[in-house]
Enzyme design. Structure first.
Site, short mmCIF file in Angstrom:
data_model
loop_
_atom_site.label_atom_id
_atom_site.label_comp_id
_atom_site.label_asym_id
_atom_site.label_seq_id
_atom_site.Cartn_x
_atom_site.Cartn_y
_atom_site.Cartn_z
N ASP A 17 0.84 -1.20 0.00
CA ASP A 17 0.00 0.00 0.00
C ASP A 17 0.88 1.25 0.00
OD1 ASP A 17 -2.14 -1.73 0.20
OD2 ASP A 17 -2.66 -1.19 2.26
N ASN A 188 -19.74 -3.94 2.38
CA ASN A 188 -19.95 -2.66 3.05
C ASN A 188 -21.19 -2.03 2.41
OD1 ASN A 188 -19.19 -1.32 0.69
ND2 ASN A 188 -17.14 -0.81 1.42
N GLY A 228 -19.17 1.61 8.44
CA GLY A 228 -18.23 2.54 9.05
C GLY A 228 -18.57 2.83 10.51
N ASP A 259 -11.62 -5.10 6.83
CA ASP A 259 -10.85 -6.36 6.84
C ASP A 259 -10.71 -6.89 8.27
OD1 ASP A 259 -10.56 -6.10 4.10
OD2 ASP A 259 -8.71 -4.93 4.31
#
Ligand code: RIB
Length: 320
Positions: A17, A188, A228, A259
């Site tokens: 990343d 999500n 979230g 995750d």
């Protein structure tokens, strides 16, 4: 009696990343200035595998790394982090890379160059005998080819495992054969809207219920939608409910929170916990994970998840 750890097979990506922090995420066509470029280890598969291991499972992580220095270092790190080398495959390609922007509120935007992850094919997996022979839960996402997820779920079904799919990133419709093999779907809110064919992401309780019902109508018995800071909305044969994260969580970086959720969910399902209890544990893990930078920086230990989960609040929703 021997206290055996639950077995979780995670099939998925490993990425490097590359992260830049910005005040505000750019709109289409906009350029924004950011802070320093940082590199972390990520990839939905690796994040979830490490999350499951930290949450208390024996994990086999099946992934494909490139034959580059990044792949060498990542492989070493996975083994040093306690994952077995059995599932770590290599090919002649670059290790996957994700470009990530994180704003001042910890929200992110991510683009992935799959690299070696795209070569995690059933054919290559077959070359390693017994690779997919691992119960109690098979957990997969969609940064690796569909046919490999199918192969892992088919094997999981034959061996009596619970197949958990995190359909991320959202990539068109899910094939019926894949849905038939999925026991728990964990998208999500954006992915849920996309899969359920809704015009907007759900916001109200009614909209979450509608989205979850639409997903259940696709043949899934248990659905949990992560949302979230709002927590997670679950629907099974018996009930619909929210699990709300503890109040006052300090958010530094939300990358990988989903995750952490999925990895922890898999562990509790592997322990045969009731669905609601598994989601409570997973919400606790997700909320613990956002306090540090990088997708894997904040992955919590089982002890920390259990301590934090006392403050996860349940809100029952009337069905129908
Ligand atoms: O879910 C977060 C992950 O998505 C990042 O680590 C990035 O690699 C992408 O796969």
């Amino acid at each position: 009696m021997e206290n055996k750890k639950p077995a979780v097979l995670v099939l998925g990506s490993s990425n490097i990343d590359i992260v830049v922090r910005v005040d505000k995420l750019p709109r289409a066509g906009e350029t924004v200035l950011g802070g320093e470029r940082r590199e972390y280890r990520g990839g939905k598969g690796a994040n979830q595998a490490l999350a499951s291991a930290r949450a208390g499972a024996e994990v086999r992580f099946v992934t494909m790394l490139g034959d580059d220095p990044g792949g060498d270092a990542y492989g070493l790190y996975l083994v040093e982090s306690g994952l077995s080398p059995d599932g770590i495959l290599r090919c002649k390609a670059s290790t996957g890379t994700a470009l990530i922007l994180v704003d001042g509120k910890g929200e992110n935007q991510i683009a992935v160059a799959r690299g070696a992850n795209a070569f995690l094919t059933p054919g290559r997996m077959r070359r390693r005998a017994g690779l997919l022979d691992f119960v109690d839960v098979v957990l997969a996402q969609l940064e690796v080819p569909f046919p490999s997820v199918m192969a892992a779920f088919e094997k999981g079904r034959r061996r009596g495992a619970c197949n958990v799919l995190n359909p991320a990133p959202a990539a068109g419709e899910l094939p019926d054969e894949l849905l038939r093999l999925t026991d728990v779907l964990a998208p999500n809110e954006t992915e849920a809207a996309h899969l359920a064919g809704l015009v907007k992401t759900p916001e109200t309780d009614e909209e979450f219920l509608r989205a979850a019902h639409a997903l259940r109508d696709m043949g899934l018995s248990r659905v949990v939608i992560t949302a979230g800071a709002k927590g997670a909305f679950l629907l099974d044969e018996e009930r619909a409910a929210w699990m709300r994260p503890p109040a006052g969580i300090q958010v530094v970086d939300t990358t990988g929170a989903g995750d952490a959720f999925c990895g922890a969910l898999a562990v509790k399902l592997a322990e045969c916990a009731p669905f609601q209890e598994a989601v409570r544990f997973a919400v606790s893990a997700g909320s613990c994970s956002v306090g540090k930078r990088g997708a894997q920086g904040g992955l919590p230990s089982r002890r920390r998840i259990l301590k934090n989960q006392r403050q996860v609040r349940r809100k029952q929703i009337r069905v129908g």
